[in-house]
Design a protein around this motif. Structure first.
Motif, PDB file in Angstrom:
ATOM      1  N   GLU A   1       3.252   8.279   4.070  1.00 63.81           N
ATOM      2  CA  GLU A   1       2.643   7.752   2.846  1.00 63.81           C
ATOM      3  C   GLU A   1       1.783   6.520   3.146  1.00 63.81           C
ATOM      4  OE1 GLU A   1       5.832   8.329   3.321  1.00 63.81           O
ATOM      5  OE2 GLU A   1       6.136  10.163   2.115  1.00 63.81           O
TER       6      GLU A   1
ATOM      7  N   SER B   1      -2.334   6.199   2.804  1.00 62.66           N
ATOM      8  CA  SER B   1      -2.945   5.151   1.988  1.00 62.66           C
ATOM      9  C   SER B   1      -3.873   4.279   2.827  1.00 62.66           C
ATOM     10  CB  SER B   1      -1.858   4.291   1.344  1.00 62.66           C
ATOM     11  OG  SER B   1      -2.426   3.300   0.531  1.00 62.66           O
TER      12      SER B   1
ATOM     13  N   ARG C   1      -8.034   3.888   2.451  1.00 65.44           N
ATOM     14  CA  ARG C   1      -8.748   2.617   2.280  1.00 65.44           C
ATOM     15  C   ARG C   1      -9.854   2.463   3.311  1.00 65.44           C
ATOM     16  NH1 ARG C   1      -5.232  -1.979  -0.012  1.00 65.44           N
ATOM     17  NH2 ARG C   1      -3.828  -0.870  -1.425  1.00 65.44           N
TER      18      ARG C   1
END
Length: 269
Positions: A39, A43, A47
């Motif tokens: 996870e 993420s 970004r």
């Protein structure tokens, strides 16, 4: 395109590797994350990818609507741009003075800060990952690499330097932990570097690799050194905090004293 490696580090219980490959800024960017949960890796990768596409929208010389293209055509005053564009243009001017004019974003006759932007943007991407709590990773964009932490079990990252005249070989390997490595030559984009003083393509060199703490600066130094031709090896000796490897067209290789080239015995996995 994303490739998730399936093995796990059983000592930590964390997935050992997450790799994402993105086509952006006219090159291929590889995001290789180690020792973090799926996870967090997803993420952090998201970004970074968003940031790199934002950079491409601002700085691409191939997009007529980018800020850099509009500034180059005289349609947009630099003072009316955002903070990132203003900073890059100011840094480019600092580097022009520092390199005796060999780093010049107007060398080809049109505005092109790509020799700083690629390294700067990937360095900023590395900062994004660190801020997100990801400590072990390697980002690669063309001939530019920035690494943090280790690849596995405390081992340093091994960064291969492309051989300038043999696509199937390496000119050397650097062991890196928190190091930026940038290479300029003709094998990635052809004869794209111009000596600003003569307006001709430099001769006498095959490639210049610069290592140091900041990828944007290393990228700019490598470009400036390549533009110097045979004067590059002597000039790189004056760099403060950065080391270099220069390969001439007679295949002579010159290293600054602190260049972190791995011994042959250390290059095996």
């Amino acid at each position: 395109m994303t490739r998730l490696q399936g093995h796990t580090d059983f000592a930590t219980g964390l997935p050992a590797r997450h790799v994402h490959v993105e086509h952006v800024m006219g090159t291929v960017v590889s995001i290789d994350l180690r020792n973090c949960r799926k996870e967090k890796a997803a993420s952090g990768t998201g970004r970074v990818v968003r940031w790199l596409h934002e950079v491409d929208a601002l700085f691409s010389t191939y997009r007529p609507d980018s800020a850099i293209s509009r500034i180059g055509r005289g349609e947009l005053p630099p003072r009316h741009t955002n903070a990132e564009v203003a900073w890059v243009l100011e840094r480019c001017e600092e580097l022009r003075k520092e390199t005796d004019g060999y780093f010049d974003v107007w060398a080809t006759g049109s505005l092109d800060p790509s020799a700083l932007v690629k390294g700067w943007s990937v360095q900023r991407a590395a900062d994004v990952l660190v801020a997100w709590g990801i400590t072990d990773f390697c980002l690669t964009a063309g001939g530019d690499v920035v690494s943090r932490g280790s690849r596995e079990a405390g081992l340093p990252w091994r960064i291969g330097i492309q051989h300038p005249s043999d696509r199937g070989a390496l000119a050397g390997v650097v062991h890196a932990n928190g190091l930026a490595v940038a290479t300029s030559g003709t094998y990635e984009r052809g004869e794209h570097i111009v000596d600003p003083h003569t307006r001709a393509h430099p001769t006498g060199l095959l490639s210049v690799t610069v290592c140091g703490p900041d990828l944007g600066t290393a990228d700019a130094y490598a470009t400036a050194a390549f533009a110097m031709g045979r004067k590059a090896a002597d000039w790189t000796l004056s760099l403060d905090g950065y080391e270099a490897m220069t390969v001439q067209d007679d295949e002579r290789v010159y290293l600054t004293p602190g260049f972190p080239l791995a011994d042959r015995a250390e290059e095996s996995p």
